[in-house]
Write a protein that holds these residues in place. Structure first.
Motif, PDB file in Angstrom:
ATOM      1  N   ILE A   1       0.831  -1.211   0.000  1.00 25.45           N
ATOM      2  CA  ILE A   1       0.000   0.000   0.000  1.00 25.45           C
ATOM      3  C   ILE A   1       0.864   1.259   0.000  1.00 25.45           C
TER       4      ILE A   1
ATOM      5  N   VAL B   1      -9.893   2.143   2.615  1.00 23.08           N
ATOM      6  CA  VAL B   1      -8.883   1.109   2.850  1.00 23.08           C
ATOM      7  C   VAL B   1      -7.885   1.547   3.920  1.00 23.08           C
TER       8      VAL B   1
ATOM      9  N   GLY C   1      -7.443   0.459   8.088  1.00 24.74           N
ATOM     10  CA  GLY C   1      -6.160  -0.099   8.516  1.00 24.74           C
ATOM     11  C   GLY C   1      -5.597   0.655   9.708  1.00 24.74           C
TER      12      GLY C   1
ATOM     13  N   MET D   1      -3.852  -4.558   1.892  1.00 19.54           N
ATOM     14  CA  MET D   1      -4.407  -3.218   1.693  1.00 19.54           C
ATOM     15  C   MET D   1      -4.186  -2.751   0.257  1.00 19.54           C
TER      16      MET D   1
END
Length: 179
Positions: A5, A53, A57, A132
């Motif tokens: 990510i 997203v 997280g 992610m």
């Protein structure tokens, strides 16, 4: 396929900065509006990836070391973006708002690079970062293939109107109609 990510967001930052530069460099308003449409698609994808997203997280790690300045910057950028999408193009108000949005986007990108990306790198395991990236790829699909205008822009305008409390059913103004 992107493996992380952090890498994915950094690439997206690069694309946003380049599109900002291109919008500012356009000598003709019609070309600037076309570049803006592309910029809007990329920024909309970025905002959604962060909201859908990255924020979950961060929540999973208890918001550890997350700066409220970063979060407020995203909220302000999202609102500014929504307001600009609902303005009639081209107009003096739109041009001023666009300049402000490009500046705000640059500030948020720098803050993300300085604060968010290291935080994700330090507090999330490699497996979580990969997961992610897979989840975020659906919002950042432009990194894998060129954008096809105006796919998706109408959706961002409708979402902007909903965010601002306006009527969602009204057709959004288009660059073609304005120029």
């Amino acid at each position: 396929m992107h493996h992380d990510i952090v890498v994915l967001l950094d690439e997206d930052h690069g694309r946003l900065k380049e599109l900002s530069r291109q919008v500012r460099a356009c000598p003709h308003p019609a070309k600037a509006l076309n570049r803006f449409d592309e910029f809007a698609l990329v920024l909309g994808g970025h905002v959604n990836a962060v909201r859908k997203v990255v924020y979950p997280g961060l929540k999973a790690i208890g918001w550890k070391d997350v700066s409220s300045v970063l979060l407020l910057g995203h909220v302000k950028l999202t609102r500014q973006f929504a307001e600009l999408l609902t303005l009639r193009k081209p107009s003096g108000v739109f041009a001023e708002g666009l300049n402000d949005l490009l500046d705000a986007t640059g500030h948020v990108i720098e803050r993300e690079r300085r604060d968010l990306l290291p935080l994700l790198r330090d507090h999330l395991t490699p497996a979580v970062r990969v997961a992610m990236a897979v989840d975020a790829a659906q919002y950042l699909a432009h990194l894998e293939r060129p954008l096809q205008r105006p796919v998706g822009l109408r959706d961002w305008v409708l979402e902007a109107r909903l965010l601002l409390g306006g009527p969602a059913g009204v057709e959004p103004p288009t660059s073609e109609a304005a120029g």
